[in-house]
Design an enzyme around this catalytic site. Structure first.
Site, PDB file in Angstrom:
ATOM      1  N   PHE A   1      36.313  59.955  53.691  1.00  0.00           N
ATOM      2  CA  PHE A   1      35.865  59.675  55.055  1.00  0.00           C
ATOM      3  C   PHE A   1      35.512  58.203  55.197  1.00  0.00           C
ATOM      4  O   PHE A   1      34.884  57.610  54.312  1.00  0.00           O
ATOM      5  CB  PHE A   1      34.601  60.489  55.393  1.00  0.00           C
ATOM      6  CG  PHE A   1      34.792  61.976  55.395  1.00  0.00           C
ATOM      7  CD1 PHE A   1      35.083  62.653  56.577  1.00  0.00           C
ATOM      8  CD2 PHE A   1      34.665  62.708  54.227  1.00  0.00           C
ATOM      9  CE1 PHE A   1      35.250  64.027  56.585  1.00  0.00           C
ATOM     10  CE2 PHE A   1      34.834  64.085  54.226  1.00  0.00           C
ATOM     11  CZ  PHE A   1      35.121  64.750  55.409  1.00  0.00           C
ATOM     12  N   ASP A   2      35.906  57.619  56.309  1.00  0.00           N
ATOM     13  CA  ASP A   2      35.354  56.328  56.687  1.00  0.00           C
ATOM     14  C   ASP A   2      33.922  56.570  57.163  1.00  0.00           C
ATOM     15  O   ASP A   2      33.567  57.684  57.553  1.00  0.00           O
ATOM     16  CB  ASP A   2      36.190  55.707  57.805  1.00  0.00           C
ATOM     17  CG  ASP A   2      35.596  54.397  58.273  1.00  0.00           C
ATOM     18  OD1 ASP A   2      35.377  53.508  57.443  1.00  0.00           O
ATOM     19  OD2 ASP A   2      35.339  54.280  59.491  1.00  0.00           O
ATOM     20  N   LYS A   3      33.100  55.542  57.151  1.00  0.00           N
ATOM     21  CA  LYS A   3      31.707  55.719  57.581  1.00  0.00           C
ATOM     22  C   LYS A   3      31.549  55.545  59.088  1.00  0.00           C
ATOM     23  O   LYS A   3      31.233  56.484  59.816  1.00  0.00           O
ATOM     24  CB  LYS A   3      30.789  54.729  56.855  1.00  0.00           C
ATOM     25  CG  LYS A   3      29.313  54.842  57.288  1.00  0.00           C
ATOM     26  CD  LYS A   3      28.433  53.851  56.567  1.00  0.00           C
ATOM     27  CE  LYS A   3      28.581  52.451  57.119  1.00  0.00           C
ATOM     28  NZ  LYS A   3      28.023  52.289  58.491  1.00  0.00           N
TER      29      LYS A   3
END
Length: 828
Positions: free
Chosen positions: A514-516
């Protein structure tokens, strides 16, 4: 010294937006061979917002102006010669028919690529020096397939790559075979029932009315042959022209053989069962297609628009950018745009799958929204096909009806079936080997009378029965039917899955990255700390930061500009005008203000590439803020450190819930990859329930991280589809969130969550897992029935029972796939 030239592909090759298109490859091959050109390649949507051609050249050998002329001329020549067309058609009722049409088109001189799907989509690329689009349409018409449209507002338009419209039928035109035959869409079912009626009547007369003329039952059986074999004969003829020997031909040969042996009733029964099975298969597949077509029905046909001081009703296809449409309570929205007047709650479920209505309010700055429509906040952005609540609103149109999020979803879902899954590629290869083996076996069985003491008619009958039993019809439809149903169900739930490959891959995943920012967090960071350097006050620090960050559209820049103005209050009026903004990707920005250079960015931006290092006070402030989980931005103007700004993004409320649901589905490894400092990433990861967090990653580092994960196992990358596009492109499956408002996300992702809601991800993974399970079940059923029937027919099972079991397995496979249309993430 080698220099580069970059040109947008749509400008060179109009209507070609896919960087993998064959015409793009032709262009790069031609340009790369020019003297002075060292390299020509494409930078696609994974690395840029628009695909563009990048040419590396030596200006000492070829001038920039000459290179532009060559590229433009080459593009024009390719555009002039090679055409593309995509048609939504009627007349392709099943997968075997689609394959016949694909091969017939591919065999047409001048057609370079062709693909037809059971969902009713035909796509071709052709060379105009050998064949015209009209000639290709004539080939299609000869196969009983015609491009059609249902209504002006929802046209399934056909275009070649220049935007020239292909032929589309208007309402009321006679489509003939395109609708299934002389009696319309239900022709095959009607003919099948007539065949069954004549067969039953003949059988009853033969058995119960001994006084009836002997020729009467035979005449009724011949009539049954006519109705039962009408569509089968057409398909068999098309296949024979392509030198293909499929089940349609086998059925006719077997029926003709039965007639030659005097077994008219048995031959008629064979054709009845086969035609009835086909008709029911078409009906079942039609249900899955209608689930997709229903999406296109969501947008209204007309809109009430303000023009020339008054209001008028126009067709949605006549709306233009900038029109203001009036949407009354409980009406469907006619176009994508942003709210300029009024407030309401809008049911966005038809497009995004969100279960609750979303509150909408007017934009604060219409002129800014007009200039940057993709940057409009979600609380003001609306989509065609969604349903207005109790308040009347006015919406400014930002996309034409053919470019709306809904229109793109319909197009992409319709095209999804052309992307074959690994299982479908396997079954295609299996069929290519299996069918010739069966034909050899049947040929050998024709001569069984030489070895076994039986008449030739019995050997012939057995060979025909084996051919019927071994025909892999159910196998051919096993995967496409499940993919079509799965993609349709996903679209209804606000998830766009682009075909069988990503659908199966998503269903077999064990790892997700996941990207943040904007994925696990809200993507709306707030200023939490302002720490000015000695001899600098907070007001000066904020004025400089706001002046520069107003020029950037990065989420952190927007937060500094927004919150900084709020903190400055009246003093914000004294903000200067910055210029010459340069974005240092993954590190920060540099600009000019009051004649001095201003740097704003991470601590790692300073002390490298000629930028002086930070002072001790700023470095210590950054360390303290990072320990508290803050994202930090250092500000320097000229040779002075002005201080540090701390920001924090709020974790999504749904993140922990979604991650827990993914674990229950069998996702064993979930991690965050972020450009933030590792301590900030770890703080957010701990908050949402992740076990791993990789921080301090530049965009290219994210790509390497995904490649490393992919080397270990299949991995999905979840991001916003813009900044994360390179990493998403390198993952097994790229998943974009909030895709309804982002063209880039829709085009670059393998899976697009239309809503900006992480809770839709478990639904997508669960549906993909269920679809993968259904595909495996279907393949097992298909091969299992063949494995049982082939030896059974060799040992004496008749053609009638073989056909019944054969067609029965096909129907079981299709109806098993249709169960996916009722899938619920609550376990239905």
């Amino acid at each position: 010294m080698i220099q580069t030239l970059q040109l947008d592909i749509p400008l060179i090759l109009p209507e070609v937006h896919d960087s993998s298109d064959a015409c793009v490859r032709r262009l790069t091959d031609e340009i790369a061979g020019r003297p002075g050109v060292t390299k020509a390649h494409v930078v696609d949507g994974a690395e840029a917002k628009e695909p563009h051609l990048c040419v590396h050249y030596d200006p000492a050998v070829i001038s920039l102006s000459r290179l532009r002329e060559l590229v433009t001329a080459s593009g024009a020549a390719i555009t002039e010669r090679f055409g593309h067309a995509v048609w939504q058609v009627q007349g392709i009722q099943h997968e075997r028919r689609a394959r016949t049409i694909t091969e017939r088109l591919a065999a047409t001189p001048g057609v370079l690529e062709a693909d037809a799907s059971a969902a009713g989509l035909v796509r071709i690329e052709f060379d105009r020096t050998f064949v015209s689009q009209e000639e290709v349409l004539k080939v299609l018409a000869g196969l009983g397939v015609t491009p059609v449209t249902k209504a002006p507002a929802r046209e399934a338009k056909a275009h070649d790559e220049h935007g020239k419209p292909g032929h589309v039928h208007k309402e009321g035109e006679d489509h003939g075979h395109a609708h299934g035959g002389p009696l319309g869409a239900n022709s095959e079912l009607i003919f099948s029932l007539l065949c069954g009626g004549l067969l039953a009547t003949g059988f009853l007369i033969e058995k119960l009315v001994p006084a009836a003329p002997a020729w009467l039952p035979t005449a009724l059986y011949v009539g049954a042959y006519g109705f039962g074999g009408f569509f089968t004969l057409r398909e068999a003829f098309d296949n024979l022209r392509l030198k293909r020997f499929e089940i349609d031909t086998l059925m006719l040969v077997a029926a003709a053989g039965a007639a030659a042996l005097g077994a008219w009733a048995e031959g008629a029964l064979l054709l009845f069962l086969f035609s009835l099975g086909h008709a029911l298969e078409h009906y079942a597949m039609g249900r899955a297609k209608r689930a997709i077509e229903a999406l296109a029905e969501l947008a209204p046909r007309t809109a009430t628009v303000r023009r020339q001081g008054g209001t008028t009703e126009v067709g949605v296809e006549d709306l233009v950018l900038g029109d203001v449409v009036i949407v009354r309570p409980n009406e469907r929205l006619p176009a994508d745009g942003f709210v300029v007047k009024g407030a309401s709650s809008i049911n966005q479920a038809p497009v995004t799958g969100e279960s609750m209505p979303v509150d909408k309010r007017p934009v604060e700055n219409p002129s800014l929204a007009r200039a940057r429509p993709d940057g409009v906040d979600a609380t003001s952005r609306v989509f065609a096909g969604t349903i207005n609540g109790a308040g009347a609103i006015e919406v400014e149109v930002t996309r034409l009806s053919t470019d709306s999020a809904l229109a793109k979803v319909v197009r992409l879902v319709s095209e999804a079936e052309t992307r074959k899954s690994p299982t479908q590629r396997f079954t295609d290869k299996f069929e290519r080997i299996f069918v010739p083996v069966v034909l050899v076996l049947a040929f050998v069985l024709l001569f069984a009378w030489v070895v076994v003491d039986e008449p030739f008619s019995d050997s012939f009958y057995r060979a025909m029965a084996v051919l019927v039993a071994a025909s892999p019809c159910a196998l051919a439809i096993a995967t496409p039917s499940a993919v079509l149903s799965g993609v349709a169900r996903a679209a209804k739930g606000g998830v766009l899955i682009k075909g069988g490959a990503p659908l199966e891959d998503l269903g077999s995943l064990r790892s997700i990255a996941f990207d943040k920012t904007g994925t696990l967090t809200e993507g709306r960071p707030r200023i939490t700390d302002v720490i000015a350097a000695p001899a600098v006050d907070d007001e000066e620090l904020l004025r400089v930061a706001v002046a520069v960050e107003m020029l950037s559209d990065h989420p952190l820049a927007e937060a500094i500009a927004r919150d900084g103005r709020e903190r400055l209050g009246a003093a914000g009026k004294a903000i200067g005008a910055a210029s010459e903004l340069n974005n240092l990707i993954g590190r920060g920005v540099v600009a000019r203000l009051d004649g001095e250079t201003v740097w704003i960015g991470k601590a790692e931006m300073f002390g490298v590439d000629g930028v002086p290092p930070l002072g001790a006070e700023s470095a210590q402030a950054i360390a303290r803020l990072r320990d508290q989980g803050r994202t930090t931005m250092a500000v320097r103007k000229g040779d002075r450190d002005l201080g540090v700004i701390g920001l924090m993004d709020t974790p999504r409320e749904a993140a922990r819930e979604a991650l827990a649901a993914l674990r229950r589905l069998g996702i064993t490894r979930m991690l965050m990859i972020s450009g933030d400092h590792s301590k900030v990433a770890e703080a957010i990861a701990k908050d949402v329930g992740l076990d791993e967090a990789w921080g301090d990653l530049m965009p290219e580092d994210k790509v390497e991280a995904i490649r490393k994960l992919r080397a270990e196992d299949k991995v999905a990358m979840v991001g916003d589809g813009v900044n994360d596009a390179p990493a998403m492109a390198n993952a097994t499956v790229g998943i974009a969130m909030g895709a309804a408002g982002s063209d880039v996300a829709l085009e670059t992702a393998d899976v697009a969550l239309m809503a900006d809601d992480l809770r839709h991800l478990p639904f997508a993974v669960g549906l993909s897992r269920r679809t993968r399970s259904v595909i495996r079940q279907n393949v097992f059923i298909s091969l299992g029935v063949v494995a049982v029937l082939v030896p059974a027919t060799i040992l004496g099972l008749g053609i009638g029972p073989a056909v019944a079991m054969h067609e029965g397995s096909t129907l079981v496979v299709v109806f098993n796939a249709l169960r996916l249309l009722a899938y619920s993430d609550r376990g239905a």
